[in-house]
Design an enzyme around this catalytic site. Structure first.
Site, PDB file in Angstrom:
ATOM      1  N   LYS A  55     -40.326 -17.522  14.867  1.00 51.14           N
ATOM      2  CA  LYS A  55     -40.339 -16.287  15.658  1.00 51.14           C
ATOM      3  C   LYS A  55     -40.549 -16.619  17.135  1.00 51.14           C
ATOM      4  O   LYS A  55     -39.880 -16.089  18.004  1.00 51.14           O
ATOM      5  CB  LYS A  55     -41.460 -15.331  15.210  1.00 51.14           C
ATOM      6  N   GLU A  88     -42.450 -19.706   9.644  1.00 47.59           N
ATOM      7  CA  GLU A  88     -41.897 -18.435  10.119  1.00 47.59           C
ATOM      8  C   GLU A  88     -42.510 -18.049  11.475  1.00 47.59           C
ATOM      9  O   GLU A  88     -41.805 -17.577  12.366  1.00 47.59           O
ATOM     10  CB  GLU A  88     -42.133 -17.344   9.065  1.00 47.59           C
ATOM     11  N   LYS A 129     -27.495 -11.769  15.136  1.00 42.51           N
ATOM     12  CA  LYS A 129     -28.216 -11.248  13.979  1.00 42.51           C
ATOM     13  C   LYS A 129     -27.639 -11.755  12.667  1.00 42.51           C
ATOM     14  O   LYS A 129     -28.357 -12.141  11.771  1.00 42.51           O
ATOM     15  CB  LYS A 129     -28.161  -9.716  14.027  1.00 42.51           C
ATOM     16  N   ASN A 148     -13.158  -9.921  14.022  1.00 45.83           N
ATOM     17  CA  ASN A 148     -14.358 -10.704  13.680  1.00 45.83           C
ATOM     18  C   ASN A 148     -13.942 -11.762  12.687  1.00 45.83           C
ATOM     19  O   ASN A 148     -13.112 -11.490  11.817  1.00 45.83           O
ATOM     20  CB  ASN A 148     -15.408  -9.831  12.981  1.00 45.83           C
ATOM     21  N   GLY A 149     -14.587 -12.918  12.747  1.00 48.56           N
ATOM     22  CA  GLY A 149     -14.274 -13.973  11.787  1.00 48.56           C
ATOM     23  C   GLY A 149     -13.690 -15.180  12.501  1.00 48.56           C
ATOM     24  O   GLY A 149     -13.740 -15.269  13.738  1.00 48.56           O
ATOM     25  N   CYS A 192     -19.651 -10.818  15.394  1.00 49.91           N
ATOM     26  CA  CYS A 192     -19.255  -9.893  16.442  1.00 49.91           C
ATOM     27  C   CYS A 192     -19.322  -8.483  15.873  1.00 49.91           C
ATOM     28  O   CYS A 192     -19.566  -8.307  14.693  1.00 49.91           O
ATOM     29  CB  CYS A 192     -17.845 -10.203  16.897  1.00 49.91           C
ATOM     30  N   ARG A 195     -25.300  -7.864  17.036  1.00 47.85           N
ATOM     31  CA  ARG A 195     -24.470  -8.824  16.286  1.00 47.85           C
ATOM     32  C   ARG A 195     -23.841  -9.873  17.192  1.00 47.85           C
ATOM     33  O   ARG A 195     -23.301 -10.874  16.723  1.00 47.85           O
ATOM     34  CB  ARG A 195     -23.357  -8.084  15.554  1.00 47.85           C
ATOM     35  N   TRP A 226     -19.654 -12.628  19.978  1.00 46.45           N
ATOM     36  CA  TRP A 226     -20.505 -13.820  19.986  1.00 46.45           C
ATOM     37  C   TRP A 226     -19.520 -14.979  19.913  1.00 46.45           C
ATOM     38  O   TRP A 226     -18.840 -15.177  18.912  1.00 46.45           O
ATOM     39  CB  TRP A 226     -21.442 -13.813  18.784  1.00 46.45           C
TER      40      TRP A 226
HETATM   41  C1  G6P Z   1     -29.591 -15.530  11.756  1.00 41.21           C
HETATM   42  C2  G6P Z   1     -30.650 -14.546  12.208  1.00 41.21           C
HETATM   43  C3  G6P Z   1     -31.962 -14.816  11.468  1.00 41.21           C
HETATM   44  C4  G6P Z   1     -31.729 -14.772   9.968  1.00 41.21           C
HETATM   45  C5  G6P Z   1     -30.618 -15.733   9.538  1.00 41.21           C
HETATM   46  C6  G6P Z   1     -30.220 -15.509   8.096  1.00 41.21           C
HETATM   47  O1  G6P Z   1     -29.928 -16.796  12.185  1.00 41.21           O
HETATM   48  O2  G6P Z   1     -30.851 -14.630  13.602  1.00 41.21           O
HETATM   49  O3  G6P Z   1     -32.915 -13.832  11.822  1.00 41.21           O
HETATM   50  O4  G6P Z   1     -32.914 -15.095   9.309  1.00 41.21           O
HETATM   51  O5  G6P Z   1     -29.447 -15.520  10.330  1.00 41.21           O
HETATM   52  O6  G6P Z   1     -29.665 -14.221   7.988  1.00 41.21           O
HETATM   53  P1  G6P Z   1     -29.598 -13.350   6.684  1.00 41.21           P
HETATM   54  O7  G6P Z   1     -28.945 -12.086   7.128  1.00 41.21           O
HETATM   55  O8  G6P Z   1     -28.753 -14.124   5.700  1.00 41.21           O
HETATM   56  O9  G6P Z   1     -30.967 -13.163   6.189  1.00 41.21           O
END
Ligand code: G6P
Length: 622
Positions: free
Chosen positions: A499, A495, A617, A101-102, A2, A27, A75
């Site tokens: 995506k 990857e 994110k 948050n948390g 969040c 976030r 979130w």
């Molecule tokens: C989430 C994001 C991804 C990211 C993953 C790991 O799932 O949506 O885009 O690759 O977390 O995040 P980090 O910040 O540890 O790379």
């Protein structure tokens, strides 16, 4: 997952809060809210399910004036996205409001106790428990007439008493109805930053809301609590009492967290990759010694030379970068590498010997599983290095050493420039480890030259954007995709598929191209395109045979190939060209058309590219 903001000073708080929430929306974005203390001493609380734009509409009808306030974008973890579950949450009968948050693991037991005390809960969240708990602790504090003269001691005492009862993680800010001259913020395992302005302070869960307001920031550490007034910031540690805080300089500007003329952050970040790759390379190539150099190892060359194994751990896209790193380090340095999902590693108890180094890879530096995995490996006595983008985030603070990506803020939920920066940094590590072992001076020189060419090759790949857009339009209606590559480009296939899944909600599978014969080939039909990642290299002919197997079954083929590859062009339905590059660097180039393909397909399908459904994110819950 969040976002938190807070403000105290002369401005209209809501202006900063809402702008900050927009910047933090990546976030988490299922509900949001703000609370202020109005000039006539009322609590104004406005919150709603939905995006920040929804909150703005509410605020137009029900303004929240005042120069002190807190805000949150959520979130959902405990309780669905709804008005009631949105933060801030009131404690007591509106004595205070909290954003959090948390995750509070023992919230049920505390909630039960507070209900027995007579507290009535409005939401299904674990966070509301914190608000009532602080209120209950506050009621046990001795009354003080002049709170400011008492250094807000009773408020601090109440928050500390409450925090001591919580099990779990928090970044939180408390706003008190009767004491609008102070905000109290605290953190354990969930980031929080205080921005220092001119007779004003800003609070945020990451630095992006602060850009353009102040470049002086203070990172709170775990178990620290900040007492924030307009003119003063005091930091108090749970065990050490008042501590000195370091003021850091924020290294990005407001423009870095704006779309800068692009339709989406994701597209902007895809196009920032030439500079991102340049930045990660900058100052790290040692021409005289024909190797790379890093300030952050905190291990001697002798210790690094003695390693016999690397375990890389990460989640999501960062895990894919780890796979690329495995191929790079094993090829260039002949050092065995394993790549583990952090969520698995933290519970898997692998055998470890004295020669094992762990590398945690993360864009955000906050991913809960990655943090837990690195802590577990440190518990076993392994040195842990971090590869991270967000400066001052939790993971770099906990690792024994490591390296920043310097890619700048990545806002789009689908990671792009962090991936290419991670792969570039891992290639430099492969060079370093290779030069510690068998790689010759001239081989090192050659690799340095190839690394230096990389930003230009990234630039050239981006020139095919329009062509990728037309291919996207052609295939956007398909509901299944296969992504196939081998060796260095197997992680790229994973990857590329990720995506597409993340932002267009199309089912996509990444596979090693030859392995598709053992199952996925059953999916092939005229509506299931296969994206082949097949630049020239040692397995080119093998991948070409795999391509023919797909064509023989009527599957359309989109091939990512080196410029001038007429052989592949004859067989594939569509080709996307990339400049030729050494195999260990190919993923950094081949992923670019795949990012663009996913982006354009998502746009054609009308998806919310920067804020795809259900995702966030940084995943700060395990
Ligand atoms: C989430 C994001 C991804 C990211 C993953 C790991 O799932 O949506 O885009 O690759 O977390 O995040 P980090 O910040 O540890 O790379």
């Amino acid at each position: 997952m969040c976002g938190i903001v807070g403000y105290i000073g002369p401005r209209d708080a809501v202006e900063f809060l809402v702008m900050g929430l927009h910047r933090l929306e990546y976030r988490g974005y299922d509900s949001s809210g703000v609370a202020t203390i109005t000039p006539d001493g009322r609590f104004a609380l406005v919150k709603t399910a939905g995006r920040i734009s929804q909150l703005e509409k509410r605020l137009a009808d029900t303004p929240a004036p005042g120069s002190v306030g807190i805000g949150h974008t959520r979130w959902a973890t405990h309780g669905n996205p709804s008005d009631e579950n949105a933060h801030p949450h009131f404690g007591g009968d509106g004595e205070l409001a909290v954003v959090h948050n948390g995750v509070i693991e023992n919230y049920r037991a505390i909630k039960q106790r507070l209900e027995n005390e007579g507290y009535v809960f409005q939401s299904a969240t674990d966070s509301e428990v914190i608000a009532h708990l602080i209120d209950s602790c506050l009621k046990r504090q001795p009354p003080v007439e002049d709170m400011a003269a008492a250094d807000f001691g009773p408020l601090v005492g109440a928050v500390q008493l409450a925090l001591a009862q919580l099990r779990g993680t928090y970044g939180l800010v408390v706003l008190f109805h009767q004491w609008p001259e102070v905000l109290i913020a605290a953190r354990l395992g969930s980031p929080l930053i205080v921005g220092v302005g001119d007779n004003e302070h800003f609070i945020a869960s990451d630095a992006s809301p602060l850009a353009g307001f102040t470049d002086k920031i203070v990172y709170l550490a775990d178990n620290e609590l900040a007492v924030v007034t307009a003119s003063e910031l005091r930091v108090i540690h749970r065990d050490q009492g008042q501590v000195n805080h370091n003021v850091h300089v924020l290294d990005f500007q407001a423009a870095d967290v704006a779309k800068g003329g692009f339709d989406h952050f994701m597209l902007k970040e895809i196009f920032e990759q030439p500079e991102a790759v340049e930045n990660v390379l900058r100052g790290r190539l040692d021409h005289d010694a024909a190797t790379s150099k890093f300030g952050g190892f905190n291990l001697t060359p002798q210790q690094l030379r003695a390693l016999n194994r690397i375990i890389m751990t990460a989640c999501g896209t960062s895990w894919h970068a780890g796979l690329v790193g495995e191929y790079q380090i094993e090829t260039l340095a002949r050092l065995p590498v394993e790549v583990e999902y952090a969520s698995e590693l933290r519970y898997s108890n692998p055998p470890i010997d004295n020669g094992t180094l762990v590398i945690a890879i993360t864009q955000s530096g906050e991913t809960a599983d990655t943090l837990a995995a690195l802590r577990e490996m440190q518990r076993k006595g392994c040195p842990v290095l971090g590869i991270c983008n967000v400066v001052g985030s939790t993971i770099p603070q906990e690792t024994d050493g490591g390296f920043y990506l310097r890619a700048g803020p990545e806002i789009g939920v689908a990671s792009t420039k962090a991936f290419t920066s991670q792969c570039t940094l891992l290639a430099m590590l492969a060079l370093y480890f290779g030069r510690l072992r068998h790689l010759s001076f001239s081989a090192g020189k050659q690799i340095i030259a190839e690394l230096q060419d990389l930003p230009d090759k990234v630039r050239q790949s981006l020139k095919h954007n329009d062509q990728v857009r037309s291919i996207a339009e052609k295939y956007a209606k398909c509901n299944n995709f296969l992504y196939l590559g081998r060796q260095f480009n197997f992680p790229t296939a994973l990857e590329g598929a990720l995506k597409l899944k993340e932002i267009s909600y199309i089912h996509a599978e990444g596979y090693p191209a030859a392995e598709m014969k053992h199952g996925p080939i059953a999916l092939v039909d005229k509506n299931t395109p296969s994206v082949f990642i097949m630049p020239r290299g040692q397995v080119y002919d093998k991948v070409m045979s795999n391509l023919q197997e797909i064509k023989a079954r009527g599957g359309p083929v989109i091939a990512v190939v080196c410029e001038g590859d007429t052989e592949a062009a004859e067989l594939a339905d569509d080709i996307i060209e990339i400049p030729a590059v050494e195999e260990y660097l190919q993923p950094i180039i081949t992923v670019i058309p795949l990012q663009l393909l996913a982006y354009h397909i998502a746009v054609v399908r009308g998806c919310d590219v920067d804020k795809p459904r259900n995702l966030a994110k940084s995943v700060t819950v395990a």
